[in-house]
Design an enzyme around this catalytic site. Structure first.
Site, PDB file in Angstrom:
ATOM      1  NE  ARG C 112      -3.095   0.173  -0.569  1.00 35.54           N
ATOM      2  CZ  ARG C 112      -4.041   0.921  -0.048  1.00 35.54           C
ATOM      3  NH1 ARG C 112      -4.793   0.421   0.906  1.00 35.54           N
ATOM      4  NH2 ARG C 112      -4.253   2.137  -0.488  1.00 35.54           N
ATOM      5  CG  HIS C 113       3.838   2.061   2.622  1.00 33.40           C
ATOM      6  ND1 HIS C 113       3.916   3.171   3.420  1.00 33.40           N
ATOM      7  CD2 HIS C 113       3.278   1.099   3.382  1.00 33.40           C
ATOM      8  CE1 HIS C 113       3.457   2.888   4.611  1.00 33.40           C
ATOM      9  NE2 HIS C 113       3.066   1.627   4.630  1.00 33.40           N
ATOM     10  CE1 TYR C 121      10.336 -17.391  -7.423  1.00 30.40           C
ATOM     11  CE2 TYR C 121       8.003 -17.780  -7.020  1.00 30.40           C
ATOM     12  CZ  TYR C 121       9.252 -18.247  -7.407  1.00 30.40           C
ATOM     13  OH  TYR C 121       9.408 -19.558  -7.767  1.00 30.40           O
ATOM     14  CG  HIS C 218       5.225   8.079   5.094  1.00 30.36           C
ATOM     15  ND1 HIS C 218       4.596   9.017   5.872  1.00 30.36           N
ATOM     16  CD2 HIS C 218       4.233   7.397   4.465  1.00 30.36           C
ATOM     17  CE1 HIS C 218       3.284   8.915   5.712  1.00 30.36           C
ATOM     18  NE2 HIS C 218       3.040   7.942   4.870  1.00 30.36           N
ATOM     19  NE  ARG C 223       2.368  -0.217   7.028  1.00 28.19           N
ATOM     20  CZ  ARG C 223       1.064  -0.434   6.967  1.00 28.19           C
ATOM     21  NH1 ARG C 223       0.397  -0.887   8.029  1.00 28.19           N
ATOM     22  NH2 ARG C 223       0.384  -0.157   5.875  1.00 28.19           N
TER      23      ARG C 223
END
Lengths: 303, 303, 303, 303
Positions: C112-113, C121, C218, C223
């Site tokens: 989502r970043h 892969y 960010h 996270r």
């Protein structure tokens, strides 16, 4: 304009001390590092840093496609395959950082490429130098009569001389007045963020510009193109030469598939197939508009 | 400068014919559509189109968080929650398109916000109008003595008059010469893409600028801030007022958490806790650098 | 799971051959190059390449701010200034490329970043390995009763055992069936792009992920936060440690201003000022909603 | 799967109340608003909102190119010109927001298109429904023998039946176990953010996806292509039909120049010119690699 002795000394200092690294090293790019390539009358392009090489592209592709890439046995073939099929992400794995000195009107075109990182010299904080782009005589061209955004014949004689005089005089006068407004000698001195508004668009600015290889190719395709304005093309061509030294396989694929290639519409494909089948296709029976036919015929001939 | 009668007529025409739609309609925004808000001496901001309203934000959040958002029962509370916790994607679900007329030096700051769509008037294709930004007397300020990028006291008397004269004269002369270089009267006429380089940075340009609400807020936070240059802040403030009418809950949350809020460092949190516990914290025992203390004390006082 | 001997040999080979470069070298980062940091049960983070160091940040800032930055005499102070004032572009001048092996449900959060480059892969091209994330017993937690998206108490006894059994059995069975569907032994064998749909979200995937330092910070702020899901936090924390070694000044500033700092709303500022003036502010007279008060009091106490 | 009566009622409610707006209205798009287009077995595409129409594209272009665009007198011709010359910014002036319900393995491909805004249903907050994609028998294909990432012949008889049984059984069992782990009936109940890891990639998720027209076309060119995986192509084709109704001129230009067109390399141009001149060009004397020749000959024939 030559570099100042200070700039030259700084470049030599930076080039004098190689250090060991475990990262991928591109020998063709090392030789460009810090060296100033002159562009136009006072502009320059310098490579400040880079990440990756041709091998970094195929390495990333092999992460993505795993065993599937084994069938393309060599790096060059794989890179051509990726370019041909618009697989852009492996090319994003390389990155380059340039120091560029360029006229403001060129910077305004350049910045429209949004997928890059930029640090520009700020005329709010600092005072710009007295450096202006004045076109070389052979670049002083009339408005094109066929292309709304292009140049036609080179100006000659008195008109050319008049234009050069006007550009030079207005540049010098606006800079004199810029300095006078800023001056704190016997007056308060106008704020830099205001005084700069008096400077014309041919003044030089500079920036650090960092971009990945995929987006650099996109920039170069548009800006090294014959339809790009000469002044930005001059920068793009220097950057093409640098990129060729940096990632030779990727650049060769870019040259074949993008710079040297062409895009055909569905209608264009149909016309070529008719021609290959022996039919004579003209503007009238092509189904193309006049403008489209002109562009088509420029590559494929009138019939 | 007033709009031309033609522009005024076009706006009235556009405003005269509402059509039915099934989309979300924001009544507060409809009243702004096409209307020109004047900014600075010749600038303007007009809303050309918009997508979504406050409800579009919570609707998207409820897709994301599903049953989890049921606990926040009303739209206003949910929007405040999203803003507080930096959940940016629901705000990206609203979009707005502005028509902006602005001086080139403001455009150069503005374009640094990359996550927006832009179509700017091209001086390669077309001829710019004779319109220049000349600061109002109360905006004619000296360089700040404490802030490298700011303004200090307003210029006075002869110095102010001199600056205004210089700005006006250089603008007029550069435009006269622009026209003369372009002229095809008895000469070839210089290409537009070249002639434009003679124009100073206070000439007006215009563009369509389209952005989502999250990125608009980011722009407004930086550009409606007291440290932003006055000329771009003038645009940002008009856009703040428009945005308040468009998405009142989201704007109120933005005002509380961003415009009216502040960011504390870990060190800043520790200092406030010491003060709340009764301790006297000074520059010396704060652990902050001089510059940092000055900024901290501007909000929280000297001890 | 330990690396295979082949992987270990490849890493040692890559680490054995330093080459000279003229680029900026970050000694703290060289030592991480190619080395696999294990994360969770089968995951890993490896630095594949990097561009720039602390000095690259201030170098870019000095291009931007020119003489204006001279007043901040040292790199550390300038980096803190840039971070405090949200000057993001100098931090974008550094870039890093990681090789990450991670469970699919973590990859889905991570992707989502958007401002990063990714080569994952591909299970359309290739066959995934039989590797699944099974939580360690201390991570096997109940749904939080206060937080819709969080964990509560650790599961115990029979329930914990049952969950682990289910996760292991379903993973093994789905993988067995994946292999059986793919098999060309006595049958045609299902296309890989279809067979992969049978695999659960705890299977491991891997990718190359390249990002600039501003966007990395960010990512890490969101996270490595206590509210992030443990499994992605485990990766973020390893990347924090690597980043600290790479750009120690920038990381220290990030730690103080972002990780260790807090954002106050306008209302929050007003409450703290009342408290500093000796007033007792409670939930009732704070003007905050219940949820907002709870978050405020968690940092600043109940009164 | 049909929509639930509640969903159907909500759509009818939304469609029942048109409101007046001054914005551009695209009649062809109004009819799609909120209506669910079914895709695959349980998927859907719904238009939630849109901004702009064909006219918004030319309006923006005319801001950019000013008097220069007067020569192309009509909207259709101008739109074709813009598409032909890769002028992407005018197409960015239109925006659309979709609600999409799609299998997770399709979502994972889709999300790689980064220039869009997304709000996805979160399985950390909420519980996913028991809905899985099971391919229709005619889509159950073997691995291609010529294409590493493609499908070959349709599976038949016992093998097909076995695959469908495995997919259905594994989906049902994993969902049963998901529910059992979540259950708080006589046990604590595993956190949702953990339990979700047991669910396979054919479970359905949903999101709001908002994108500008330029990036939508880029998505459709790649995903409506014959080489795209069938399951994502099924979505792209529905979106193509919607886009044709929304911006008919732009879509027609996209269809001619992108979907129906082809890219020729410099080598490809040279070969076609030799053929047009009457020469017989074969794989051997073409200068192309084997793979490149195969792709070239697929369009232009063997000689």
């Amino acid at each position: 304009m030559p570099l100042t002795p200070e700039q030259q000394a700084e470049i030599e200092e930076q080039r004098a001390h190689p250090q060991p690294t475990l990262r991928a090293v591109a020998p063709g790019m090392e030789k460009h590092l810090y060296t100033a390539h002159q562009v136009l009358d006072h502009g320059l392009v310098r490579v400040i840093d880079y990440m990756g090489d041709d091998n970094a592209i195929t390495q990333a592709a092999r992460v993505s496609y795993g065993r599937g890439t084994k069938s393309v046995s060599n790096d060059e073939g794989l890179i051509r395959y990726l370019m041909r099929h618009w697989h852009s992400t492996p090319f994003e794995m390389c990155e380059v950082k340039f120091h560029v000195k360029l006229p403001v009107f060129v910077a305004r075109q350049w910045i429209r490429h949004r997928t890059a990182n930029v640090n520009e010299y700020s005329a709010r904080y600092s005072i710009l130098d007295r450096e202006f782009y004045i076109p070389a005589p052979e670049q002083l061209a009339a408005q094109s009569t066929v292309n709304n955004q292009g140049r036609g014949a080179v100006l000659e004689g008195a008109e050319a001389a008049r234009v050069l005089d006007l550009l030079r005089e207005d540049a010098m006068r606006s800079y004199d007045n810029y300095e006078q407004m800023l001056s704190q000698d016997g007056q308060q001195g106008l704020a830099r963020e205001l005084a700069r508004m008096n400077l014309p668009a041919n003044i030089y600015t500079q920036w650090y510009w960092k971009v990945d290889l995929h987006n650099l190719f996109h920039f170069l395709r548009l800006r090294a193109d014959a339809h790009a304005q000469f002044e930005i093309r001059a920068f793009a061509e220097v950057m093409c030469a640098i990129t060729r030294d940096w990632v030779p396989y990727a650049y060769a694929a870019f040259e074949d598939y993008r710079l040297g290639g062409t895009q055909l519409s569905g209608k264009g494909v149909a016309i070529l197939k008719r021609r290959l089948a022996g039919e004579t296709v003209t503007a009238e029976n092509s189904g193309l508009s006049k403008g489209e036919w002109r562009e088509f015929a420029a590559i494929w001939g009138e019939n």
